[in-house]
Motif scaffolding. Structure first.
Motif, mmCIF file in Angstrom:
data_model
loop_
_atom_site.group_PDB
_atom_site.id
_atom_site.type_symbol
_atom_site.label_atom_id
_atom_site.label_comp_id
_atom_site.label_asym_id
_atom_site.label_seq_id
_atom_site.Cartn_x
_atom_site.Cartn_y
_atom_site.Cartn_z
ATOM 1 N N SER A 195 42.401 -15.759 46.263
ATOM 2 C CA SER A 195 43.572 -15.669 45.176
ATOM 3 C C SER A 195 44.596 -16.393 45.046
ATOM 4 O O SER A 195 44.952 -16.830 44.013
ATOM 5 C CB SER A 195 44.040 -14.033 45.561
ATOM 6 N N GLU A 196 44.833 -17.242 46.347
ATOM 7 C CA GLU A 196 45.937 -18.384 46.270
ATOM 8 C C GLU A 196 45.301 -19.585 45.436
ATOM 9 O O GLU A 196 45.996 -20.189 44.614
ATOM 10 C CB GLU A 196 46.286 -18.735 47.626
ATOM 11 N N MET A 197 44.008 -19.836 45.861
ATOM 12 C CA MET A 197 43.356 -21.125 44.990
ATOM 13 C C MET A 197 43.293 -20.668 43.379
ATOM 14 O O MET A 197 43.602 -21.629 42.742
ATOM 15 C CB MET A 197 41.799 -21.188 45.530
ATOM 16 N N ALA A 198 43.027 -19.408 43.170
ATOM 17 C CA ALA A 198 42.979 -19.116 41.823
ATOM 18 C C ALA A 198 44.390 -19.253 41.095
ATOM 19 O O ALA A 198 44.565 -19.850 40.054
ATOM 20 C CB ALA A 198 42.539 -17.607 41.610
ATOM 21 N N ALA A 199 45.472 -18.821 41.914
ATOM 22 C CA ALA A 199 46.755 -18.864 41.292
ATOM 23 C C ALA A 199 47.177 -20.436 41.260
ATOM 24 O O ALA A 199 48.002 -20.718 40.404
ATOM 25 C CB ALA A 199 47.744 -18.385 42.218
ATOM 26 N N SER A 200 46.730 -21.360 42.195
ATOM 27 C CA SER A 200 47.132 -22.564 42.101
ATOM 28 C C SER A 200 46.509 -23.069 40.630
ATOM 29 O O SER A 200 47.256 -24.143 40.090
ATOM 30 C CB SER A 200 46.314 -23.341 43.313
ATOM 31 N N LEU A 201 45.304 -22.746 40.304
ATOM 32 C CA LEU A 201 44.854 -23.506 39.262
ATOM 33 C C LEU A 201 45.454 -22.810 38.087
ATOM 34 O O LEU A 201 45.792 -23.530 36.816
ATOM 35 C CB LEU A 201 43.231 -22.892 38.943
ATOM 36 N N GLU A 202 45.849 -21.597 37.902
ATOM 37 C CA GLU A 202 46.658 -20.986 36.800
ATOM 38 C C GLU A 202 48.087 -21.780 36.869
ATOM 39 O O GLU A 202 48.428 -21.867 35.643
ATOM 40 C CB GLU A 202 47.160 -19.579 37.036
ATOM 41 N N ILE A 203 48.739 -22.015 37.827
ATOM 42 C CA ILE A 203 50.096 -22.946 37.837
ATOM 43 C C ILE A 203 49.880 -24.168 37.194
ATOM 44 O O ILE A 203 50.677 -24.820 36.236
ATOM 45 C CB ILE A 203 50.520 -22.901 39.122
ATOM 46 N N PHE A 204 48.766 -24.867 37.421
ATOM 47 C CA PHE A 204 48.146 -26.139 37.045
ATOM 48 C C PHE A 204 48.077 -26.146 35.588
ATOM 49 O O PHE A 204 48.591 -26.966 34.720
ATOM 50 C CB PHE A 204 47.042 -26.560 37.704
ATOM 51 N N LYS A 205 47.308 -25.100 35.166
ATOM 52 C CA LYS A 205 47.079 -24.913 33.698
ATOM 53 C C LYS A 205 48.459 -25.116 32.934
ATOM 54 O O LYS A 205 48.479 -25.389 31.944
ATOM 55 C CB LYS A 205 46.139 -23.712 33.404
#
Length: 381
Positions: A63-73
């Protein structure tokens, strides 16, 4: 006098100042990046919450890896230039993956198209096998913690587990006849390079096309035939294309050269693809392979290297490449830090690029800082 020994391959953290002062421009204009990120998100969403990703001792959940991608987007859609560098430096940690030469080494792979047949013919005589029913993969980590992550592949001989058949036994000895199901029959040299690439399309005389993807290996170590041929092909001419040409020009040497690589790949049919190690479709120019034992799969990266300039099938020069990518694949020859294999796509230019790419460069891994992840995850909840 004490002399510090040379530093080996490593994952080194960049300072916030280095990140904010670096140029994070994307030569692809961010094309295809959203689609590639979405594939990694698909991967993270299906993982159990207990799964862990390690960045130099810092542990991240799916979930943290996914959130990291969302922040980057969110950042790349609202910022560019100096502001992009500032926000990335503020919200992300950057690590450079370096080899023993303090840099990275890049190669490429592509999706080949092979002609084939559903039955053996004089032209298409070599079977392209699915996973044999007697192949066994053993997770050694279940026997001892010290072997965690290690696996062996073999088959049963009575009550003993023995190594699985080598390439020579499979090809020259036809040892899998009756033990494995052929998906198609193809040319032997083309099959060898399909196994190196890991995926491809098989075109049949009646117009049908099958897409095949890596499914399993025989457990024997991978050995580069290019290394074997370095005395016969000048280093400056070494490429996938030159190796193929040498094999076709020296048919009496083919078996000995190909059998030098004891590793043998089995395939499966897939609808979409090609499929990477994390079981999502790869994106040309955006998906890369790195060592899965060392680099978190699905994660963000930034690469700097060179691609060939191609005009009518001829390389006329080289151009700089700087872009964001995602680590969505791995490979038997892709080992250690600072080692990157770039998926180049399908077609003549993709094959030329992959076949000639052996460039130096740099590769950075990036992941959001924990404090920004906490904020992102709390907003979702």
């Amino acid at each position: 006098m004490f002399v510090k020994p040379p530093e080996g391959p490593a994952l080194e953290k960049l300072s916030a100042w280095k990140v904010s002062s670096y140029e994070w421009s994307d030569d692809f204009g961010l094309e295809g990046l959203d689609r590639t990120i979405e594939q990694s998100l698909v991967y993270y969403r299906r993982l159990p919450s207990t799964y862990k990703f390690n960045y130099n001792g810092q542990i991240y959940s799916p979930s943290e890896m996914a959130a990291s991608l969302e922040i980057f987007k969110e950042i790349i859609t609202t910022a560019s230039g100096d502001e992009l560098a500032r926000l990335l430096g503020e919200r992300f940690q950057f690590f450079e993956s370096i080899n023993s030469d303090r840099e990275a080494f890049f190669t490429g792979y592509y999706e080949p198209i092979l002609k084939g047949s559903s039955v053996p013919t004089e032209e298409f005589s070599e079977p392209l096998y699915a996973i044999p029913g007697d192949l066994i993969e053993v997770d050694l980590g279940k026997f001892s913690e010290k072997w965690k992550g290690a696996k062996i592949i073999g088959r049963m001989d009575g009550n003993r587990l023995i190594p699985y058949d080598s390439r020579e036994e499979i090809v020259d000895g036809n040892s899998l006849e009756g033990r494995a199901v052929p998906i198609a029959y193809v040319d032997g040299i083309e099959l060898f390079f399909l196994q190196v690439q890991g995926s491809g399309l098989i075109s049949f005389p009646d117009g049908r096309v099958k897409r095949v993807n890596y499914a399993q290996k025989n457990g024997h170590p991978y050995s580069s035939v290019g290394r074997l041929l370095k005395e016969r092909i000048p280093p400056e001419d070494m490429s996938l294309q030159s190796i193929k040409a040498y094999l076709h020009e020296h048919p009496d040497e083919v078996r000995g050269i190909l059998n030098y690589n004891k590793s043998y790949t089995f395939f499966r049919e897939v609808e979409a693809g090609p499929i990477g190690y994390i079981d999502v479709p790869l994106t040309p120019g955006r998906s890369i392979a790195m060592d899965r034992r060392l680099v978190p799969q699905g994660g963000l990266a930034f690469i700097e290297t060179e691609f060939p300039l191609i005009d009518n099938g001829v390389i006329i020069g080289w151009r700089p490449v700087r872009r964001f990518v995602l680590v969505q694949d791995t490979g038997g020859a892709i080992t250690g830090h600072g080692r990157v294999d770039i998926f180049t796509g399908r077609g003549e230019d993709a094959e030329i690029t992959a076949g000639h790419l052996k460039q130096k460069g740099r590769v950075f891994l990036l992941v959001a800082k924990k404090e920004y992840l906490a904020e992102c995850l709390s907003e979702k909840n």
